[in-house]
Design an enzyme around this catalytic site. Sequence first.
Site, mmCIF file in Angstrom:
data_model
loop_
_atom_site.group_PDB
_atom_site.id
_atom_site.type_symbol
_atom_site.label_atom_id
_atom_site.label_comp_id
_atom_site.label_asym_id
_atom_site.label_seq_id
_atom_site.Cartn_x
_atom_site.Cartn_y
_atom_site.Cartn_z
ATOM 1 N N HIS A 111 0.824 -1.205 0.000
ATOM 2 C CA HIS A 111 0.000 0.000 0.000
ATOM 3 C C HIS A 111 0.857 1.254 0.000
ATOM 4 O O HIS A 111 0.912 1.991 0.983
ATOM 5 C CB HIS A 111 -0.950 -0.003 1.204
ATOM 6 C CG HIS A 111 -2.189 -0.784 0.936
ATOM 7 N ND1 HIS A 111 -3.023 -1.249 1.927
ATOM 8 C CD2 HIS A 111 -2.738 -1.180 -0.228
ATOM 9 C CE1 HIS A 111 -4.025 -1.908 1.367
ATOM 10 N NE2 HIS A 111 -3.873 -1.883 0.074
ATOM 11 N N HIS B 167 -0.737 -8.639 1.076
ATOM 12 C CA HIS B 167 -1.930 -8.878 1.889
ATOM 13 C C HIS B 167 -2.717 -10.114 1.462
ATOM 14 O O HIS B 167 -3.754 -10.422 2.031
ATOM 15 C CB HIS B 167 -2.855 -7.657 1.843
ATOM 16 C CG HIS B 167 -2.337 -6.528 2.656
ATOM 17 N ND1 HIS B 167 -2.422 -5.213 2.273
ATOM 18 C CD2 HIS B 167 -1.707 -6.526 3.842
ATOM 19 C CE1 HIS B 167 -1.862 -4.457 3.195
ATOM 20 N NE2 HIS B 167 -1.419 -5.228 4.152
ATOM 21 N N GLU C 225 -6.792 -7.788 3.054
ATOM 22 C CA GLU C 225 -6.228 -8.863 3.898
ATOM 23 C C GLU C 225 -7.360 -9.622 4.603
ATOM 24 O O GLU C 225 -7.363 -10.857 4.650
ATOM 25 C CB GLU C 225 -5.283 -8.249 4.935
ATOM 26 C CG GLU C 225 -4.739 -9.293 5.916
ATOM 27 C CD GLU C 225 -4.086 -8.665 7.148
ATOM 28 O OE1 GLU C 225 -3.372 -7.665 7.016
ATOM 29 O OE2 GLU C 225 -4.301 -9.209 8.248
ATOM 30 N N SER D 243 -3.064 2.850 3.344
ATOM 31 C CA SER D 243 -2.372 1.835 4.144
ATOM 32 C C SER D 243 -2.936 1.806 5.558
ATOM 33 O O SER D 243 -2.878 2.799 6.293
ATOM 34 C CB SER D 243 -0.881 2.152 4.171
ATOM 35 O OG SER D 243 -0.290 1.661 5.350
ATOM 36 N N SER E 131 4.867 0.104 4.804
ATOM 37 C CA SER E 131 5.071 -0.034 3.357
ATOM 38 C C SER E 131 5.687 1.227 2.745
ATOM 39 O O SER E 131 5.639 1.443 1.539
ATOM 40 C CB SER E 131 3.735 -0.368 2.684
ATOM 41 O OG SER E 131 2.726 0.472 3.173
HETATM 42 S S1 SF4 Z 1 2.986 -5.058 8.328
HETATM 43 FE FE1 SF4 Z 1 4.530 -6.069 7.083
HETATM 44 S S2 SF4 Z 1 5.304 -7.822 8.294
HETATM 45 FE FE2 SF4 Z 1 3.334 -7.115 9.141
HETATM 46 S S3 SF4 Z 1 1.766 -8.348 8.128
HETATM 47 FE FE3 SF4 Z 1 1.927 -6.485 6.950
HETATM 48 S S4 SF4 Z 1 3.412 -6.974 5.374
HETATM 49 FE FE4 SF4 Z 1 3.640 -8.522 6.956
#
Ligand code: SF4
Length: 275
Positions: A36, A70, A122, A214, A258
Amino acid sequence: MEIELAKSYGFCFGVKRAIKKAEQIKDAATIGPLIHNNEEITRLWKNYNVKTLESIDELKDEKKAIIRTHGITKQDLEDLKRKNIEIFDATCPFVTKPQKICEQMSNEGYEVVIFGDENHPEVKGVRSYVSTKAYVVLDEKELLDIKLPSKIAVVSQTTKKVEKFMEIVNFLMLKVKEVRVFNTICDATFKNQEAINELAKKSDVMVIVGGKNSANTKQLFLIAKNYCQDSYLIENEKEIQKEWFKGKEKCGISAGASTPDWVINLVLEKIKEYA
Ligand code: SF4
């Protein structure tokens, strides 16, 4: 004005892993944004010909598909497998974990409570692995009018706050005979949240850098705002306004999981001009 970066900020393990994969794979399409962050998505597209598609239906003559950090729904994965395309999975292992838990727990007859935003990709992906019944909630109050079963499993979206997760778990403990709790909140998010907590308390202006789409960046912004009224969420240095720093003594900076370092550095340099 003093400028301080949070003790932990920016790229997490899952995002670093996905970007590295995308750079190696090249000439591919991702289903939904890989991560994101629009700045980084544009860089991957320009330098590595990794383009972002909204859905599987948009695939035409691409030879390689990358699954975003995700993850995608079980159904989308099955549809993808039916296409004549090479699949590379960049789903973060912290996201694969709740997917597997949901699959396993519902196979054992548990219904599942998912603490998260039902519209987040997600969560849509994780939910798709539940073969019994799934309840996606942001607050325990949403479960008040539901006739809950005698055994239930609980997972969380990776970017959620642990305190709220515990409130939901506590509520379920009082209502349901058997509660299986899986803390699926990821470490990276936790460390960045703790660090911003500490920094926002001693800053009089906070700048959080990251994609406005994000979830973990937005979460950081909310925590900062809680302790420091003058908190700003920006995607890049062009959004910074000089007035934010007038009369301020300490500026704290943090960034979502991200957000690439090169974007954070541009922000830092810009703020230094106004310090
Ligand atoms: S923040 Fe980063 S390490 Fe945590 S679940 Fe999301 S992609 Fe994975």
